[in-house]
Design a protein around this motif. Sequence first.
Motif, PDB file in Angstrom:
ATOM      1  N   LEU A  89       0.866  -1.179   0.000  1.00 17.48           N
ATOM      2  CA  LEU A  89       0.000   0.000   0.000  1.00 17.48           C
ATOM      3  C   LEU A  89       0.899   1.224   0.000  1.00 17.48           C
ATOM      4  O   LEU A  89       1.720   1.390   0.899  1.00 17.48           O
ATOM      5  CB  LEU A  89      -0.877   0.051   1.255  1.00 17.48           C
ATOM      6  N   MET A  90       0.757   2.077  -1.006  1.00 21.60           N
ATOM      7  CA  MET A  90       1.550   3.300  -1.040  1.00 21.60           C
ATOM      8  C   MET A  90       1.030   4.230   0.051  1.00 21.60           C
ATOM      9  O   MET A  90      -0.162   4.544   0.090  1.00 21.60           O
ATOM     10  CB  MET A  90       1.422   3.971  -2.416  1.00 21.60           C
ATOM     11  N   SER A  91       1.927   4.645   0.939  1.00 21.76           N
ATOM     12  CA  SER A  91       1.489   5.453   2.075  1.00 21.76           C
ATOM     13  C   SER A  91       2.652   6.234   2.669  1.00 21.76           C
ATOM     14  O   SER A  91       3.724   5.671   2.877  1.00 21.76           O
ATOM     15  CB  SER A  91       0.908   4.522   3.151  1.00 21.76           C
ATOM     16  N   CYS A 127      -2.624   2.213  -4.919  1.00 21.97           N
ATOM     17  CA  CYS A 127      -2.437   3.660  -4.904  1.00 21.97           C
ATOM     18  C   CYS A 127      -3.610   4.344  -4.224  1.00 21.97           C
ATOM     19  O   CYS A 127      -4.752   4.198  -4.655  1.00 21.97           O
ATOM     20  CB  CYS A 127      -2.334   4.187  -6.328  1.00 21.97           C
ATOM     21  N   GLY A 128      -3.318   5.078  -3.168  1.00 20.56           N
ATOM     22  CA  GLY A 128      -4.360   5.848  -2.508  1.00 20.56           C
ATOM     23  C   GLY A 128      -4.543   7.196  -3.198  1.00 20.56           C
ATOM     24  O   GLY A 128      -3.696   7.625  -3.988  1.00 20.56           O
ATOM     25  N   ARG A 129      -5.648   7.818  -2.884  1.00 23.54           N
ATOM     26  CA  ARG A 129      -5.926   9.193  -3.330  1.00 23.54           C
ATOM     27  C   ARG A 129      -6.611   9.908  -2.171  1.00 23.54           C
ATOM     28  O   ARG A 129      -6.913   9.300  -1.159  1.00 23.54           O
ATOM     29  CB  ARG A 129      -6.849   9.195  -4.560  1.00 23.54           C
ATOM     30  N   TYR A 130      -6.878  11.161  -2.328  1.00 26.13           N
ATOM     31  CA  TYR A 130      -7.563  11.951  -1.301  1.00 26.13           C
ATOM     32  C   TYR A 130      -6.819  11.890   0.029  1.00 26.13           C
ATOM     33  O   TYR A 130      -5.623  12.040   0.075  1.00 26.13           O
ATOM     34  CB  TYR A 130      -9.032  11.498  -1.143  1.00 26.13           C
ATOM     35  N   GLU A 131      -7.537  11.584   1.115  1.00 27.91           N
ATOM     36  CA  GLU A 131      -6.884  11.516   2.432  1.00 27.91           C
ATOM     37  C   GLU A 131      -6.288  10.147   2.722  1.00 27.91           C
ATOM     38  O   GLU A 131      -5.750   9.906   3.808  1.00 27.91           O
ATOM     39  CB  GLU A 131      -7.871  11.881   3.538  1.00 27.91           C
ATOM     40  N   GLY A 132      -6.385   9.260   1.739  1.00 25.00           N
ATOM     41  CA  GLY A 132      -5.823   7.931   1.941  1.00 25.00           C
ATOM     42  C   GLY A 132      -6.890   6.849   1.882  1.00 25.00           C
ATOM     43  O   GLY A 132      -8.015   7.093   1.427  1.00 25.00           O
ATOM     44  N   ASP A 158       9.697  11.176   3.181  1.00 24.67           N
ATOM     45  CA  ASP A 158       8.948  11.945   4.171  1.00 24.67           C
ATOM     46  C   ASP A 158       8.365  13.218   3.592  1.00 24.67           C
ATOM     47  O   ASP A 158       8.801  14.331   3.903  1.00 24.67           O
ATOM     48  CB  ASP A 158       9.857  12.267   5.364  1.00 24.67           C
ATOM     49  N   PHE A 159       7.398  13.022   2.716  1.00 26.16           N
ATOM     50  CA  PHE A 159       6.650  14.133   2.130  1.00 26.16           C
ATOM     51  C   PHE A 159       5.327  13.542   1.683  1.00 26.16           C
ATOM     52  O   PHE A 159       5.189  12.315   1.607  1.00 26.16           O
ATOM     53  CB  PHE A 159       7.402  14.745   0.944  1.00 26.16           C
ATOM     54  N   VAL A 160       4.355  14.395   1.406  1.00 28.43           N
ATOM     55  CA  VAL A 160       3.029  13.894   1.068  1.00 28.43           C
ATOM     56  C   VAL A 160       2.687  14.240  -0.378  1.00 28.43           C
ATOM     57  O   VAL A 160       2.733  15.404  -0.778  1.00 28.43           O
ATOM     58  CB  VAL A 160       1.964  14.470   2.026  1.00 28.43           C
ATOM     59  N   LEU A 161       2.378  13.210  -1.157  1.00 26.88           N
ATOM     60  CA  LEU A 161       1.954  13.383  -2.546  1.00 26.88           C
ATOM     61  C   LEU A 161       0.434  13.445  -2.594  1.00 26.88           C
ATOM     62  O   LEU A 161      -0.230  13.142  -1.607  1.00 26.88           O
ATOM     63  CB  LEU A 161       2.428  12.180  -3.367  1.00 26.88           C
ATOM     64  N   THR A 162      -0.107  13.807  -3.756  1.00 29.89           N
ATOM     65  CA  THR A 162      -1.570  13.826  -3.873  1.00 29.89           C
ATOM     66  C   THR A 162      -2.120  12.433  -4.112  1.00 29.89           C
ATOM     67  O   THR A 162      -3.307  12.187  -3.919  1.00 29.89           O
ATOM     68  CB  THR A 162      -2.035  14.741  -5.024  1.00 29.89           C
TER      69      THR A 162
HETATM   70  N1  SAH Z   1      -3.783  11.859   4.702  1.00 20.12           N
HETATM   71  C1  SAH Z   1      -2.644  11.036   4.406  1.00 20.12           C
HETATM   72  C2  SAH Z   1      -2.020  11.428   3.081  1.00 20.12           C
HETATM   73  C3  SAH Z   1      -2.788  10.964   1.920  1.00 20.12           C
HETATM   74  S1  SAH Z   1      -2.003  11.367   0.439  1.00 20.12           S
HETATM   75  C4  SAH Z   1      -1.605  11.222   5.471  1.00 20.12           C
HETATM   76  O1  SAH Z   1      -1.461  12.322   5.981  1.00 20.12           O
HETATM   77  O2  SAH Z   1      -0.886  10.260   5.757  1.00 20.12           O
HETATM   78  C5  SAH Z   1      -2.905  10.413  -0.701  1.00 20.12           C
HETATM   79  C6  SAH Z   1      -2.232   9.133  -1.160  1.00 20.12           C
HETATM   80  O3  SAH Z   1      -1.015   9.445  -1.780  1.00 20.12           O
HETATM   81  C7  SAH Z   1      -1.890   8.142  -0.076  1.00 20.12           C
HETATM   82  O4  SAH Z   1      -2.973   7.304   0.225  1.00 20.12           O
HETATM   83  C8  SAH Z   1      -0.744   7.381  -0.692  1.00 20.12           C
HETATM   84  O5  SAH Z   1      -1.204   6.321  -1.500  1.00 20.12           O
HETATM   85  C9  SAH Z   1      -0.081   8.398  -1.589  1.00 20.12           C
HETATM   86  N2  SAH Z   1       1.132   8.986  -0.985  1.00 20.12           N
HETATM   87  C10 SAH Z   1       1.289  10.244  -0.535  1.00 20.12           C
HETATM   88  N3  SAH Z   1       2.526  10.454  -0.075  1.00 20.12           N
HETATM   89  C11 SAH Z   1       3.197   9.294  -0.240  1.00 20.12           C
HETATM   90  C12 SAH Z   1       4.520   8.873   0.058  1.00 20.12           C
HETATM   91  N4  SAH Z   1       5.416   9.688   0.624  1.00 20.12           N
HETATM   92  N5  SAH Z   1       4.865   7.609  -0.250  1.00 20.12           N
HETATM   93  C13 SAH Z   1       3.972   6.763  -0.801  1.00 20.12           C
HETATM   94  N6  SAH Z   1       2.705   7.103  -1.100  1.00 20.12           N
HETATM   95  C14 SAH Z   1       2.311   8.345  -0.836  1.00 20.12           C
END
Ligand code: SAH
Length: 250
Positions: free
Chosen positions: A87-89, A113-118, A136-140
Motif C-alpha cells: 500500500l503506497m502510504s 495507490c491511494g488518493r484523497y486523504e488515503g 517523508d513528504f506527502v503526494l496527492t
Molecule cells: N492523509 C494522508 C495522506 C494521503 S495522500 C496522510 O497524511 O498520511 C494520498 C495518497 O497518496 C496516499 O494514500 C498514498 O497512497 C499516496 N502517498 C502520498 N505520499 C506518499 C509517500 N510519501 N509515499 C507513498 N505514497 C504516498
Amino acid sequence: MSALLDADVLTIFPHMFPGPLGDSITGRALTEGLVHLNAVDVRGFATDRHRSTDDYPYGGGPGMVMRPEPVVAAIESVRRESSRVLLMSPAGQRLTQRLATELAAAQHLVLVCGRYEGIDERVGLVSDAEEVSIGDFVLTGGELAAMVVLDAVIRLLPGVLSSAEAWRDESHALAGLLEYPQYTRPVEFRGLRVPDILLSGHHAQVAAWRRRAALVRTRDRRPDLLTADHLAELERLERLEAGDAQPRPA
Ligand code: SAH
C-alpha cells in the motif's frame, strides 16, 4: 519468455500507467516482456450505483477516504499465493535500495495507490499488506510513488540493465556508500579538468581513487550511512596518502 516480475497496480487513474515507465530502460523491460505491468481500475470494483470509491471520514475532518470494499475486491481479484501487496502510504516503511532489492526477488507485486486523504485503515488489515513510503513528504496520490517503487525494482531485474549500465557500483549499492563522482568528455569544461587518474588507464588506481572518493563523499554528505569499518578504511587511506601529491577527489 515468462516475465521476471508481474506487477498489478491498483488505481482509480489506470491511464497514468505505464507513463514514464514506458520509456527508456524500463520501457524496454516492458516491451521485451521481462516485466508484465497491469493497471487495474479500482472503480471497476465499486458496488454502488454511483461507482463511488471514496466517502466522508468517520469522525469528521477534511477530505475523502477511499472505501475499503472496492480496494479489497480489486486486491483479491489479482492476488496470488506468492504476492507481496504494497500500500503506497507516507506512513509506511521507507523505500530503500535494500527494500527494492528484496522486492525484485518477488514474483508478483500488487501496488495499491491511494488518493484523497488515503485508504480506509481496514484494507491493510484484511489484505495482509505492507505500507511503503517513498519519502517523508506527502503526494496527492500513490501513482507516482508506485512508479518510483517499480522503477527502482525493474532496473534490478537480471537482464534489464546491460553491463554498460551496470548498477552494482551505484549509490546505495556500493556497500552502502554514495557513488563516486562521474565524468565524461570533454577533459576540460569551463576550466575544470577531469582528475588525471581517470585518464591514466590504470584500472587499479582508478578503482582505488573511486573507492576513496565514495568514502569521502559519503562522509561529507551522508555520514549516517558510514559504518565504523568505512571510517577505519578512510582513515587508513588518508594516512597512506598523507604527503602524497595525488589530487583529492572533489
Ligand atoms: N492523509 C494522508 C495522506 C494521503 S495522500 C496522510 O497524511 O498520511 C494520498 C495518497 O497518496 C496516499 O494514500 C498514498 O497512497 C499516496 N502517498 C502520498 N505520499 C506518499 C509517500 N510519501 N509515499 C507513498 N505514497 C504516498
